[in-house]
Design a protein around this motif. Structure first.
Motif, mmCIF file in Angstrom:
data_model
loop_
_atom_site.group_PDB
_atom_site.id
_atom_site.type_symbol
_atom_site.label_atom_id
_atom_site.label_comp_id
_atom_site.label_asym_id
_atom_site.label_seq_id
_atom_site.Cartn_x
_atom_site.Cartn_y
_atom_site.Cartn_z
ATOM 1 N N ASP A 160 -21.002 19.092 -8.032
ATOM 2 C CA ASP A 160 -19.729 18.635 -7.452
ATOM 3 C C ASP A 160 -18.847 18.026 -8.541
ATOM 4 O OD1 ASP A 160 -20.562 19.457 -4.977
ATOM 5 O OD2 ASP A 160 -21.216 17.468 -4.315
ATOM 6 N N ARG A 161 -19.484 17.366 -9.498
ATOM 7 C CA ARG A 161 -18.713 16.735 -10.577
ATOM 8 C C ARG A 161 -18.009 17.782 -11.441
ATOM 9 N NH1 ARG A 161 -15.034 14.093 -11.782
ATOM 10 N NH2 ARG A 161 -14.790 13.463 -13.951
ATOM 11 N N GLU A 162 -18.668 18.910 -11.698
ATOM 12 C CA GLU A 162 -18.043 19.998 -12.461
ATOM 13 C C GLU A 162 -16.815 20.525 -11.731
ATOM 14 O OE1 GLU A 162 -21.076 22.669 -14.903
ATOM 15 O OE2 GLU A 162 -21.872 22.206 -12.920
ATOM 16 N N VAL A 163 -16.945 20.678 -10.414
ATOM 17 C CA VAL A 163 -15.825 21.170 -9.603
ATOM 18 C C VAL A 163 -14.672 20.173 -9.647
ATOM 19 C CG1 VAL A 163 -15.081 21.759 -7.258
ATOM 20 C CG2 VAL A 163 -17.315 22.520 -8.089
ATOM 21 N N GLU A 164 -14.978 18.895 -9.465
ATOM 22 C CA GLU A 164 -13.943 17.857 -9.482
ATOM 23 C C GLU A 164 -13.255 17.797 -10.832
ATOM 24 O OE1 GLU A 164 -16.107 14.398 -8.411
ATOM 25 O OE2 GLU A 164 -16.476 15.075 -6.341
ATOM 26 N N HIS A 165 -14.045 17.868 -11.910
ATOM 27 C CA HIS A 165 -13.474 17.807 -13.262
ATOM 28 C C HIS A 165 -12.532 18.989 -13.503
ATOM 29 C CE1 HIS A 165 -13.194 17.026 -17.551
ATOM 30 N NE2 HIS A 165 -13.492 18.291 -17.782
ATOM 31 N N TYR A 166 -12.951 20.173 -13.050
ATOM 32 C CA TYR A 166 -12.112 21.359 -13.220
ATOM 33 C C TYR A 166 -10.786 21.178 -12.487
ATOM 34 C CZ TYR A 166 -10.973 26.357 -13.541
ATOM 35 O OH TYR A 166 -10.366 27.551 -13.815
ATOM 36 N N MET A 167 -10.852 20.686 -11.263
ATOM 37 C CA MET A 167 -9.640 20.525 -10.461
ATOM 38 C C MET A 167 -8.734 19.430 -11.024
ATOM 39 S SD MET A 167 -11.189 21.055 -6.601
ATOM 40 C CE MET A 167 -9.579 21.225 -5.807
ATOM 41 N N GLU A 168 -9.333 18.430 -11.647
ATOM 42 C CA GLU A 168 -8.548 17.343 -12.237
ATOM 43 C C GLU A 168 -7.851 17.761 -13.527
ATOM 44 O OE1 GLU A 168 -11.460 14.359 -12.795
ATOM 45 O OE2 GLU A 168 -11.550 13.768 -10.671
ATOM 46 N N THR A 169 -8.471 18.682 -14.258
ATOM 47 C CA THR A 169 -7.971 19.004 -15.600
ATOM 48 C C THR A 169 -7.198 20.314 -15.670
ATOM 49 O OG1 THR A 169 -10.101 20.027 -16.151
ATOM 50 C CG2 THR A 169 -9.797 17.709 -16.744
ATOM 51 N N GLN A 170 -7.244 21.125 -14.619
ATOM 52 C CA GLN A 170 -6.553 22.406 -14.641
ATOM 53 C C GLN A 170 -5.351 22.356 -13.706
ATOM 54 O OE1 GLN A 170 -7.570 24.890 -16.702
ATOM 55 N NE2 GLN A 170 -9.207 23.544 -17.398
ATOM 56 N N ASP A 171 -4.229 22.897 -14.160
ATOM 57 C CA ASP A 171 -3.038 22.945 -13.315
ATOM 58 C C ASP A 171 -3.244 23.905 -12.147
ATOM 59 O OD1 ASP A 171 -1.668 21.163 -14.898
ATOM 60 O OD2 ASP A 171 -0.844 22.724 -16.177
ATOM 61 N N LYS A 172 -3.956 25.007 -12.443
ATOM 62 C CA LYS A 172 -4.228 25.984 -11.397
ATOM 63 C C LYS A 172 -5.737 26.021 -11.190
ATOM 64 C CE LYS A 172 -0.224 28.915 -12.351
ATOM 65 N NZ LYS A 172 0.247 30.267 -12.678
ATOM 66 N N ILE A 173 -6.134 26.304 -10.000
ATOM 67 C CA ILE A 173 -7.558 26.249 -9.696
ATOM 68 C C ILE A 173 -8.178 27.630 -9.520
ATOM 69 C CG2 ILE A 173 -7.368 23.995 -8.608
ATOM 70 C CD1 ILE A 173 -7.505 25.472 -5.909
ATOM 71 N N GLY A 174 -7.551 28.624 -10.080
ATOM 72 C CA GLY A 174 -8.185 29.937 -10.096
ATOM 73 C C GLY A 174 -7.919 30.812 -8.892
ATOM 74 N N GLU A 175 -6.944 30.448 -8.042
ATOM 75 C CA GLU A 175 -6.662 31.330 -6.917
ATOM 76 C C GLU A 175 -6.092 32.655 -7.421
ATOM 77 O OE1 GLU A 175 -5.254 28.106 -6.857
ATOM 78 O OE2 GLU A 175 -4.972 27.501 -4.776
ATOM 79 N N ALA A 176 -6.459 33.696 -6.749
ATOM 80 C CA ALA A 176 -5.863 34.987 -7.046
ATOM 81 C C ALA A 176 -4.490 35.026 -6.411
ATOM 82 C CB ALA A 176 -6.736 36.103 -6.478
ATOM 83 N N ALA A 177 -3.728 36.048 -6.759
ATOM 84 C CA ALA A 177 -2.437 36.233 -6.102
ATOM 85 C C ALA A 177 -2.687 36.399 -4.605
ATOM 86 C CB ALA A 177 -1.754 37.479 -6.668
ATOM 87 N N THR A 178 -1.685 36.020 -3.814
ATOM 88 C CA THR A 178 -1.847 36.088 -2.364
ATOM 89 C C THR A 178 -2.252 37.490 -1.938
ATOM 90 O OG1 THR A 178 -0.170 34.390 -2.047
ATOM 91 C CG2 THR A 178 -0.698 35.761 -0.153
ATOM 92 N N GLN A 179 -3.269 37.564 -1.098
ATOM 93 C CA GLN A 179 -3.734 38.839 -0.561
ATOM 94 C C GLN A 179 -3.655 38.788 0.954
ATOM 95 O OE1 GLN A 179 -7.669 38.963 -2.548
ATOM 96 N NE2 GLN A 179 -6.980 40.875 -3.460
ATOM 97 N N TYR A 180 -3.273 39.909 1.522
ATOM 98 C CA TYR A 180 -3.110 40.010 2.961
ATOM 99 C C TYR A 180 -4.094 41.031 3.524
ATOM 100 C CZ TYR A 180 1.457 37.949 1.803
ATOM 101 O OH TYR A 180 2.462 37.148 1.319
#
Length: 434
Positions: A160-180
Motif C-alpha cells: 500500500d505504501r508503494e501505491v501511496e508513494h506513486y500517487m503522491e509523487t506522480q502527476d498522472k497515475i497511469g490511466e489510459a486514454a478514456t475507453q468506451y
C-alpha cells in the motif's frame, strides 16, 4: 561430463542414421544438421529455418525492415533456446495443458477475430499455417505463462505504501486514454425509402430508446430488434477509444456517461442507438454493486450433475410456494461459510465472483430466483436482493497504480529470471553452422 556424453550420443545417433540411409541411396534423406544442444535436447537446422520463415512473414506483414539473414537466424535461435529451456523446466515441474484448455483458448482467439473456430482454421490454412502448428504455438505460450506465473508471479508484492508513494509523487497515475464499451442498435432504412418509411423507422427507434431508458435489457433488445451485423452478440461493439469510434457517433458518445442511451442518430443506413455500457480511464468510475445470496450443491461420487440440478429445482419450487430462502440455504447449501448467513454473499462488485455466476446474476431482477447455474464449484441457485451504482473512483485509481507497479516489477524480474536460466543452462551452439 554428463552433458558432453549427451552431445556425443546425439552426434553418434545422427551418424548412424546417415550410414543407414546411405546404404539405400534411392530412399536417402538428408538428416537435419544439429545447430545447438540445449541441456539434453537439440535444435535442428530444419526447425530453425521453419521458425525464421514464420518470423520473416510476420515482419513483412507488419511492414518492418528485415535485418540481415545471419542476424535474424542468430536472434531466432536465441529465442528458440530460451523457449526450449522454459519448456524443459515446465516439464520437470509437471506443468501440462489439457485438450479442453487448448481448445478453449483456440476458440477464444477465433472469437476475438470475429470468427467461428472452423472459419479461423480455414483462414490460418489459407495463409500457409497448419492448424496443428497454431495449436502447438498456443500450448507453448500457455505452458510458458504458467511457468512464469509459478516462478515469478507469486514472489511479486506491491505494498500500500508503494501505491501511496506513486500517487503522491506522480502527476498522472497511469490511466489510459478514456475507453468506451459501447452497445449499438441499428434500425435500418432502405436506400431511397419513402418519407413515410423513414418516419416509421424513426418512431420505432424512439420507442426503443424509451424502453432502454426505462430499464429494458440492452443485449436482449439488440438481439431482437437490431438490423446490425452485431445483433446476435447483443449489439456489443467492444472497448474503443475516441479515435476508434465512428465519426458519426463520436460527438454524442464523448458527452455521455456510463449507462446513458443516445437519441436515435440518423445516417444513410438508418437510425443508430448507442449505449455506453462501461467507461475506463475517467475521473469518475462507477460500478454496479449487487446484493446476492445463493444455495450451492456440490457434485461428488454420490451426487452427479443431474441430481444436483434436481435438488435445486425442488428447493426453487419450495421457495415459490412460500418457504424462506435463508432457511433453506442454512439447511441445504454446501457453501458452509455463506450458509450460516442464509446463503448471503453480501454486496459484490464486478470480478468478485466467477464468470458463470456473475453472468447469471446480472440477468436476474430484484428478488428473482435463478434456475440452477453451474460453475467449477458445483451447482448454484441465485437470488438478487438489491443493486446500486457506486462511485469506485478512488479504489479504481489505486488498482490502476497497483497493476502498473506490479507489471513493471514482473517485467524486470522476468528479464532477470530468463537471463539467469540461460546463463546457468548447458547450451552448445555450432557457430560454423549459423
Amino acid at each position: 561430463m554428463i552433458k558432453q556424453e549427451n552431445i556425443k550420443i546425439a552426434i553418434i545417433a545422427a551418424l548412424l542414421c546417415n550410414l543407414l540411409f546411405g546404404s539405400f541411396p534411392v530412399h536417402a534423406e538428408v538428416l537435419d544438421t544439429i545447430i545447438a544442444v540445449v541441456e539434453d535436447d537439440v535444435i535442428l537446422e530444419g526447425e530453425l529455418q521453419k521458425e525464421v520463415a514464420v518470423i520473416e512473414q510476420r515482419m513483412q506483414q507488419g511492414n518492418a525492415t528485415l535485418p540481415p539473414a545471419y542476424v535474424l537466424r542468430k536472434q531466432v535461435l536465441e529465442k528458440m533456446i530460451i523457449d526450449k529451456l522454459q519448456r524443459q523446466l515446465a516439464e520437470k515441474a509437471g506443468i501440462t495443458v489439457s485438450e479442453e484448455m487448448l481448445n478453449s483458448s483456440a476458440a477464444d482467439i477465433a472469437r476475438r477475430n470475429n470468427m467461428e473456430l472452423d472459419q479461423f482454421r480455414t483462414e490460418l490454412e489459407s495463409q500457409g499455417m497448419s492448424y496443428q502448428s497454431f495449436l502447438d504455438s498456443i500450448r507453448n505460450e500457455i505452458v510458458i505463462n504458467q511457468l512464469r506465473s509459478r516462478e515469478i508471479g507469486g514472489r511479486i508484492k506491491v505494498t500500500d505504501r508503494e501505491v501511496e508513494h506513486y500517487m503522491e509523487t506522480q502527476d498522472k497515475i497511469g490511466e489510459a486514454a478514456t475507453q468506451y464499451h459501447l452497445g449499438h442498435i441499428l434500425i435500418a432504412v432502405k436506400e431511397g425509402a419513402l418519407s413515410a418509411e423513414i418516419q416509421r423507422a424513426m418512431s420505432r427507434a424512439e420507442d426503443i430508446v424509451g424502453s432502454l431508458r426505462g430499464g429494458q435489457d440492452f443485449s436482449q433488445t439488440a438481439i431482437s430488434e437490431s438490423d446490425d451485423a452485431n445483433a446476435l452478440k447483443g449489439g456489443d461493439l467492444g472497448w474503443r477509444t475516441e479515435s476508434e469510434i465512428p465519426t458519426l457517433f463520436v460527438n454524442e458518445v464523448s458527452q455521455m456517461k456510463q449507462g446513458d442511451v443516445s437519441e436515435p442518430i440518423r445516417s444513410p443506413s438508418g437510425f443508430h442507438i448507442i449505449k455506453v455500457l462501461e467507461l475506463k480511464g475517467t475521473d469518475n468510475h462507477m460500478i454496479i454493486k449487487t446484493k446476492v445470496r445463493h444455495i450451492l450443491i456440490k457434485t461428488n461420487e454420490l451426487v452427479d450433475d443431474a441430481e444436483a440440478r434436481k435438488r435445486l429445482l425442488a428447493l426453487k419450487t419450495r421457495i415459490a410456494d412460500g418457504d424462506d430462502f435463508a432457511a433453506l440455504a442454512r439447511a441445504h447449501s454446501d457453501d458452509k461459510g455463506s450458509a450460516l448467513k442464509g446463503g448471503s454473499l453480501d454486496w459484490v462488485g464486478p470480478g468478485d465472483l466467477v464468470k458463470p455466476f456473475e453472468d447469471a446474476m446480472a440477468k436476474l431482477g430484484i428478488n428473482e430466483v435463478s434456475d440452477p447455474v453451474q460453475t467449477q464449484f458445483g451447482w448454484h441457485m441465485i437470488q438478487v436482493l438489491g443493486r446500486e451504482n457506486k462511485d469506485d473512483s478512488d479504489e479504481f485509481k489505486k488498482n490502476l497504480v497497483r497493476d502498473a507497479i506490479r507489471k513493471r516489477k514482473i517485467e524486470e524480474e522476468t528479464e532477470l529470471w530468463v537471463r539467469r536460466l540461460r546463463d546457468e543452462a548447458f547450451v552448445e551452439i555450432y557457430q560454423d553452422r549459423l
